[in-house]
Motif scaffolding. Sequence first.
Motif, short mmCIF file in Angstrom:
data_model
loop_
_atom_site.label_atom_id
_atom_site.label_comp_id
_atom_site.label_asym_id
_atom_site.label_seq_id
_atom_site.Cartn_x
_atom_site.Cartn_y
_atom_site.Cartn_z
N GLN A 97 -14.49 -32.47 9.37
CA GLN A 97 -13.03 -32.32 9.40
C GLN A 97 -12.31 -33.61 9.01
O GLN A 97 -11.21 -33.57 8.49
CB GLN A 97 -12.59 -31.89 10.81
CG GLN A 97 -11.10 -31.82 11.01
CD GLN A 97 -10.71 -31.56 12.45
OE1 GLN A 97 -11.56 -31.49 13.33
NE2 GLN A 97 -9.44 -31.43 12.69
N PHE A 98 -12.94 -34.76 9.26
CA PHE A 98 -12.30 -36.04 9.02
C PHE A 98 -12.77 -36.70 7.72
O PHE A 98 -12.34 -37.80 7.40
CB PHE A 98 -12.55 -36.99 10.19
CG PHE A 98 -12.12 -36.45 11.52
CD1 PHE A 98 -10.91 -35.79 11.66
CD2 PHE A 98 -12.92 -36.60 12.63
CE1 PHE A 98 -10.50 -35.30 12.89
CE2 PHE A 98 -12.52 -36.10 13.87
CZ PHE A 98 -11.31 -35.45 14.00
N GLN A 99 -13.67 -36.05 6.97
CA GLN A 99 -14.15 -36.63 5.72
C GLN A 99 -13.01 -36.65 4.70
O GLN A 99 -12.17 -35.76 4.67
CB GLN A 99 -15.33 -35.83 5.19
CG GLN A 99 -16.57 -35.99 6.05
CD GLN A 99 -17.73 -35.14 5.61
OE1 GLN A 99 -17.68 -34.42 4.62
NE2 GLN A 99 -18.82 -35.22 6.37
N GLY A 100 -13.00 -37.67 3.88
CA GLY A 100 -11.99 -37.81 2.85
C GLY A 100 -10.67 -38.37 3.35
O GLY A 100 -9.67 -38.33 2.64
N THR A 101 -10.65 -38.89 4.58
CA THR A 101 -9.40 -39.40 5.17
C THR A 101 -9.36 -40.92 5.25
O THR A 101 -8.38 -41.47 5.73
CB THR A 101 -9.21 -38.84 6.59
OG1 THR A 101 -10.27 -39.35 7.41
CG2 THR A 101 -9.19 -37.33 6.60
N GLY A 102 -10.42 -41.59 4.84
CA GLY A 102 -10.47 -43.05 4.92
C GLY A 102 -11.19 -43.58 6.15
O GLY A 102 -11.37 -44.79 6.28
N VAL A 103 -11.61 -42.70 7.04
CA VAL A 103 -12.30 -43.14 8.26
C VAL A 103 -13.57 -43.90 7.91
O VAL A 103 -13.83 -44.97 8.48
CB VAL A 103 -12.60 -41.94 9.19
CG1 VAL A 103 -13.54 -42.35 10.32
CG2 VAL A 103 -11.31 -41.36 9.75
N ALA A 104 -14.38 -43.37 7.02
CA ALA A 104 -15.66 -44.02 6.68
C ALA A 104 -15.42 -45.43 6.13
O ALA A 104 -16.11 -46.37 6.51
CB ALA A 104 -16.44 -43.18 5.68
#
Length: 182
Positions: A97-104
């Motif tokens: 759900q959080f992929q592609g949001t800059g978290v990584a």
Amino acid sequence: MKIPQSITTLESKSELKNNVNCTFSYIRVMQEADLDWVLAVENNAYDFPWSRQGFENSLDQGLNYVFCTLDHTRLGYCCMLPVLDEVDVLNICIVPQFQGTGVAKQAMQKVLDSLALADYKVVFLEVRESNEPALKLYSGLGFNKNGVRHNYYKAWVWDEDVCDLIEGKEDAILMLRSLQRV
């Protein structure tokens, strides 16, 4: 070399998919109590996930972190193996759900900063040849391609003879980043 127990940043916000707001805040050490959650994320994110034993071994031997928000929502995790002044990133995963949001990117930058502060000199990792988002992420974090491990990962491949996907192999791109301060 000692790594801080948590690394905090309040400098960035990401708009998450499905209109969920989230602020990446800190990284904390992964605990055995996190394993059920980690395994659920791993099994949801990957066709060929790590086993519980793999994570238990990593807890015993490595540096393992959970990426969190200020309200302690877990966004992802990473497992690394330190060897002398080098670190091998074994597994990094962000909740789908959080992929592609800059978290990584934010979390890995904090991990890299903490490794540099702890006097590690170089970080290695392998990434699937087909994982273009990860290749872009790691390149953006200063990793350079360093080689190829042929047929390293299990993968689903199309078999023309049976007109179906079968278990096969995929190459891994080897990458490294120096942590030397200039």
